[in-house]
Design a protein around this motif. Structure first.
Motif, PDB file in Angstrom:
ATOM      1  N   MET A  26       0.849  -1.186   0.000  1.00 27.46           N
ATOM      2  CA  MET A  26       0.000   0.000   0.000  1.00 27.46           C
ATOM      3  C   MET A  26       0.890   1.243   0.000  1.00 27.46           C
ATOM      4  N   GLU A  27       0.533   2.182  -0.827  1.00 23.13           N
ATOM      5  CA  GLU A  27       1.258   3.448  -0.886  1.00 23.13           C
ATOM      6  C   GLU A  27       0.912   4.286   0.334  1.00 23.13           C
ATOM      7  N   LYS A  28       1.896   4.934   0.895  1.00 21.66           N
ATOM      8  CA  LYS A  28       1.686   5.760   2.089  1.00 21.66           C
ATOM      9  C   LYS A  28       1.444   7.208   1.681  1.00 21.66           C
ATOM     10  N   PHE A  29       0.478   7.827   2.319  1.00 18.66           N
ATOM     11  CA  PHE A  29       0.179   9.237   2.112  1.00 18.66           C
ATOM     12  C   PHE A  29       0.681  10.007   3.327  1.00 18.66           C
ATOM     13  N   LYS A  30       1.387  11.075   3.092  1.00 19.82           N
ATOM     14  CA  LYS A  30       1.868  11.893   4.205  1.00 19.82           C
ATOM     15  C   LYS A  30       0.810  12.900   4.639  1.00 19.82           C
ATOM     16  N   THR A  31       0.025  13.374   3.681  1.00 23.62           N
ATOM     17  CA  THR A  31      -1.006  14.372   3.984  1.00 23.62           C
ATOM     18  C   THR A  31      -2.258  14.075   3.175  1.00 23.62           C
ATOM     19  N   LEU A  32      -3.335  14.703   3.572  1.00 24.62           N
ATOM     20  CA  LEU A  32      -4.568  14.601   2.790  1.00 24.62           C
ATOM     21  C   LEU A  32      -4.340  15.189   1.404  1.00 24.62           C
TER      22      LEU A  32
ATOM     23  N   LEU B 212      -8.561   5.393  -3.590  1.00 24.64           N
ATOM     24  CA  LEU B 212      -7.754   6.301  -2.773  1.00 24.64           C
ATOM     25  C   LEU B 212      -8.422   6.578  -1.423  1.00 24.64           C
ATOM     26  N   PHE B 213      -9.736   6.759  -1.422  1.00 23.26           N
ATOM     27  CA  PHE B 213     -10.440   6.971  -0.157  1.00 23.26           C
ATOM     28  C   PHE B 213     -10.311   5.743   0.751  1.00 23.26           C
ATOM     29  N   LYS B 214     -10.413   4.567   0.166  1.00 23.61           N
ATOM     30  CA  LYS B 214     -10.287   3.347   0.954  1.00 23.61           C
ATOM     31  C   LYS B 214      -8.893   3.225   1.560  1.00 23.61           C
TER      32      LYS B 214
ATOM     33  N   ASP C  47      -1.771  14.770  -0.435  1.00 23.90           N
ATOM     34  CA  ASP C  47      -1.233  13.724  -1.310  1.00 23.90           C
ATOM     35  C   ASP C  47      -2.365  12.969  -1.999  1.00 23.90           C
ATOM     36  N   VAL C  48      -3.428  12.734  -1.264  1.00 20.85           N
ATOM     37  CA  VAL C  48      -4.588  12.032  -1.821  1.00 20.85           C
ATOM     38  C   VAL C  48      -5.315  12.930  -2.822  1.00 20.85           C
ATOM     39  N   THR C  49      -5.561  14.168  -2.434  1.00 17.09           N
ATOM     40  CA  THR C  49      -6.324  15.060  -3.314  1.00 17.09           C
ATOM     41  C   THR C  49      -5.561  15.363  -4.598  1.00 17.09           C
ATOM     42  N   ARG C  50      -4.231  15.403  -4.556  1.00 16.87           N
ATOM     43  CA  ARG C  50      -3.455  15.617  -5.787  1.00 16.87           C
ATOM     44  C   ARG C  50      -3.630  14.443  -6.746  1.00 16.87           C
TER      45      ARG C  50
END
Length: 191
Positions: A1-7, A54-56, A9-12
């Motif tokens: 699973m890819e790690k997101f540092k911030t929200l 991405l949300f999951k 990162d997801v929205t981009r």
């Protein structure tokens, strides 16, 4: 699973998927061809399915990385964790277990993801499953499936009405996505 540092990162990542759908929509406006219609449907579904994924992943990562959560499996059942990860489990003939990718129908996947998102953010995102738009969403899924697995030449063609429904669905999904992002941001701003 890819790690997101911030929200962010997801929205981009969501923004990139949305930009593809917008480009396909702009191309369609300038080239009302069957190719343009199919490209629009495909890119719209890539945007929606990618955003759901991405949300999951955001939910799973947040639950497992939160310092406030000492036992993540108290918040998520094993079944929910598997569904959030798009995996299922089975047994080989020799009795060994194995993991396999689970392909979830988009309408069920969206309902599940929003339900979990509401639970974790104490949100009230409503998919309006009794609305005309939800009906158009299901019809547009059939269009996507039809052009992806055509049984005859006529099934590859998309009508203008089907494109209107797809555009309505994309706008509806944009609202849902923004509501999910806002709920997540608001919920975790409190902490």
């Amino acid at each position: 699973m890819e790690k997101f540092k911030t929200l962010g990162d997801v929205t981009r990542r969501i923004q990139k998927l949305l930009e593809d759908a917008c480009e396909a929509e702009n191309y369609l406006k300038n080239n009302n061809s069957q190719f343009a219609k199919r490209a629009y449907i495909r890119s719209t579904f890539a945007y929606m399915e990618g955003t759901i994924w991405l949300f999951k992943q955001l939910i799973v990562q947040t639950v497992f990385q939160s310092k406030a959560v000492t036992n993540p499996l108290r918040l998520l059942s094993i079944a929910e964790l598997g569904l959030l990860s798009d995996v299922s489990y089975d047994l080989k003939d020799n009795g060994e277990s194995y993991e396999q990718q689970k392909f979830l129908p988009i309408s069920k996947n969206l309902r599940f993801t929003v339900s979990i998102m509401n639970r974790f953010t104490h949100g009230s995102i409503d998919l309006q499953t009794d609305s005309k738009t939800w009906g158009h969403f299901n019809k547009t899924i059939k269009v996507r499936n039809r052009i992806t697995h055509p049984k005859n030449a006529e099934e590859i063609d998309i009508t203008n009405e089907e494109i209107q429904h797809a555009t309505e669905v994309c706008n509806w999904f944009n609202d849902i996505s923004q509501n999910c992002i806002d709920a997540f941001h608001k919920s975790f701003q409190k902490k």
